[in-house]
Design a protein around this motif. Sequence first.
Motif, short mmCIF file in Angstrom:
data_model
loop_
_atom_site.label_atom_id
_atom_site.label_comp_id
_atom_site.label_asym_id
_atom_site.label_seq_id
_atom_site.Cartn_x
_atom_site.Cartn_y
_atom_site.Cartn_z
N PHE A 54 0.84 -1.19 0.00
CA PHE A 54 0.00 0.00 0.00
C PHE A 54 0.88 1.25 0.00
O PHE A 54 2.02 1.22 0.45
CB PHE A 54 -0.91 0.03 1.24
N CYS A 55 0.32 2.33 -0.52
CA CYS A 55 0.96 3.65 -0.39
C CYS A 55 0.22 4.43 0.69
O CYS A 55 -1.01 4.33 0.81
CB CYS A 55 0.89 4.42 -1.71
N TYR A 107 -3.23 12.32 1.24
CA TYR A 107 -4.02 11.47 0.35
C TYR A 107 -4.48 10.17 1.02
O TYR A 107 -5.33 9.47 0.49
CB TYR A 107 -3.22 11.14 -0.92
N GLY A 108 -3.88 9.84 2.15
CA GLY A 108 -4.29 8.65 2.87
C GLY A 108 -3.72 7.38 2.28
O GLY A 108 -2.63 7.36 1.72
N LEU A 109 -4.49 6.30 2.41
CA LEU A 109 -4.04 4.96 2.06
C LEU A 109 -4.58 4.57 0.69
O LEU A 109 -5.73 4.82 0.35
CB LEU A 109 -4.56 3.97 3.11
N SER A 110 -3.73 3.95 -0.15
CA SER A 110 -4.16 3.47 -1.47
C SER A 110 -3.46 2.16 -1.77
O SER A 110 -2.28 1.97 -1.44
CB SER A 110 -3.82 4.49 -2.55
N GLY A 130 -3.22 1.45 -7.69
CA GLY A 130 -4.45 2.22 -7.62
C GLY A 130 -4.11 3.70 -7.54
O GLY A 130 -2.99 4.13 -7.82
N ASP A 131 -5.08 4.52 -7.16
CA ASP A 131 -4.82 5.94 -7.01
C ASP A 131 -5.65 6.50 -5.86
O ASP A 131 -6.66 5.92 -5.45
CB ASP A 131 -5.10 6.70 -8.30
N ALA A 134 3.51 0.04 -8.17
CA ALA A 134 3.56 -1.34 -7.70
C ALA A 134 4.53 -1.54 -6.54
O ALA A 134 4.41 -2.50 -5.78
CB ALA A 134 3.94 -2.27 -8.86
N ASP A 135 5.50 -0.62 -6.41
CA ASP A 135 6.48 -0.79 -5.32
C ASP A 135 6.08 -0.04 -4.05
O ASP A 135 6.85 0.04 -3.10
CB ASP A 135 7.86 -0.31 -5.79
#
Length: 681
Positions: free
Chosen positions: A64-65, A70-73, A77-78, A97-98
């Motif tokens: 996850f990012c 922007y929070g969690l994604s 995704g975006d 992806a990383d």
Amino acid sequence: MGKKVCLRIMDVQLLVIVTCTLLNSLSVESVNVKSDNGIFLFHFKCQCARSNNTCLNTNVKRLFCFDYTYGLSVANGDARINCTNGMTGQKIKRCSADGNYGAEEDFCVSNEINEILQITTNSTELAEKLPQLVGKLDNISNSQNNTTPGNLQASLSILQTFSTVSNVSLEPVVVEGFLSIVDSLVDVKTQSAWTSVKTENKNSSSQLLKSVEDFTRLLNPPNQTFNIIKPNIQLKGMKVEPGKNYEVDFSNLNINNRSVTNNVFINQTKLAALTKGSLVMSIAFLTMNDILSPPPTSNYKLNGLVLATTTELKSIDIVMRFMPLDSTLAQASAQCVFWNLNNGSWDTEGCTHEINGSNIICRCDHLTSFSLLMSSITDFEVPPWLTMLNYVVLGTSQVSLIIGIIIEAIVWKNLTKNTTSLARHIAILNIALSLLIMNTLFCMHTFLKPKDMSCKVVIFFVHFFLLALSFWMFTLGLLLLYHLVFLLRNYSRTSMMLISFILGYTGPFIIASCVFVKGHLKDHYIEKKICWINVKQTDLYYSFALVPLIIVGMNFLITFFAIVKMLRPAIGEKSSGQQGDKNSVKQILRCIIILTPLLGLSWLLGFIYVTPSTGNNFDWKEIFRPVFDIANGLQGFLILIFGIIMDKKVRECLKQRFLPQTYSQKSSAATGSTSQSNSHS
């Protein structure tokens, strides 16, 4: 002074549980969280909420990012947040992806552009205020930053709506304002914004081209000829006049620090189909080749400016002279292409080309946006004598196969009395039949049009019989392997026949049918320009080329095993001298010569065509094309000689059938000689 935000680990766990549940319809069993430089790597074990799901008790690893704004994604995704300061739209960050967020993409729309966008939703008001709206958007484009993805996307939508207006005539100043807007949208400063916009809407570049073509048709020029010149776009045209050709030049255009000249020509006989006084216009896009999607083949790149020509009819022959933008690319690789608005890609249908000095002449039978594709790899040109030799070789092969099938029919009853001989001759007969039919259909495909259903049917059966040929060769190889491994063990006729025909025909039919159905449903089974399987599609290419080559590779291993098995008696014994070595070499050569055509070992040369190109100026693989074509073209002739004629039992049957008296006398003489020898002894 910034604020320090503390995020409890239990809060992050809660976020993961919610995410897992929403994305996968799962109930989470356990969550473990590790933090590394603000990027969270989550390991969790999920149990399916639905009993028919197959991921029960599966360990799942997701990346996850996370960003405090922007929070969690989830990866790939975006995350989006709404715009502020009264602007409409969103700002976007895309999660790679990383597990890293990319740069922020500003899809906010300015209030001025949004105001015009709202007016365009009213068709009546749009038609009444079209000139004023074009002028207003032109002023906005020149006065404010129009390079953000949001303003670019909104402007494209407005231009598309402008182009839908019909039954109006526009003054040149209005069309000039429209092209001025387009000029700002395709400027080099907007390249990064175009990347974001095409990610959101892959048809955005097609949308712009169509908008320009449709809107310029509304032009009502006062003069016979007219032109509008902008830094990134130029329009030139004329009114149709009987007895006059259409010819315009786009001279000394500065593209990539190179002065380029292009020409468009339509013969007066073709213009006779148009209404007198109707418009013929050509539009040169100096920067669109950087905005439109690249060609599907990695070796090729767009090497000409984009030229669009429009009239009231689309099916008119046109001639264009392109000057390549990059003179280092190979002229022999040139392709004249047009932008297919239906699928948003480059296409070659209806276009041919010829080389004229340093220029490429394109001839097409329809009108739209055209350009030039060229490659850094030079195609190997087959000389005429080699083409003729291929035809002679193929004809020899076909005649040989017919003779071989006739011989098999004559000797069939005498040579298929035992199971081993029956299995061998069934395999050889089906190899000959498959190769004969495949070659015949291969010759037919050049006379068919790619759009006809008969073309698809022929190519399907070419594919099927190519696979059948490969699988029957593999069947023969397996029979050889069986007898090498199990010297004294036999098999039943029923089992042999059943396995052979399932392997020889059922497998190929399933593969060919699946490829045909998939390609037909997606409408990419056949090439656009010629009647042949679409090798640009990876799945079609490898099913057509790689499957047979894998089978031939397995036959090669069987041949190698046969040679080792044949030489095994000599292992561990003392060397029998030079004469014994010569005999071993002769045995190996004889084995290779006989098995090569029957097991298709010459097809191994085809592996050079499924390896990627090196990208050099000359594709060395093309040197082997004549060798590959001739070696496999002679396969039918070699099957006749080494698979049928060299069989001693076949020759004896033929002698007994066609020379019965002579054969009988020789047999009697041989019998008498043997008896006399025995009596003396």
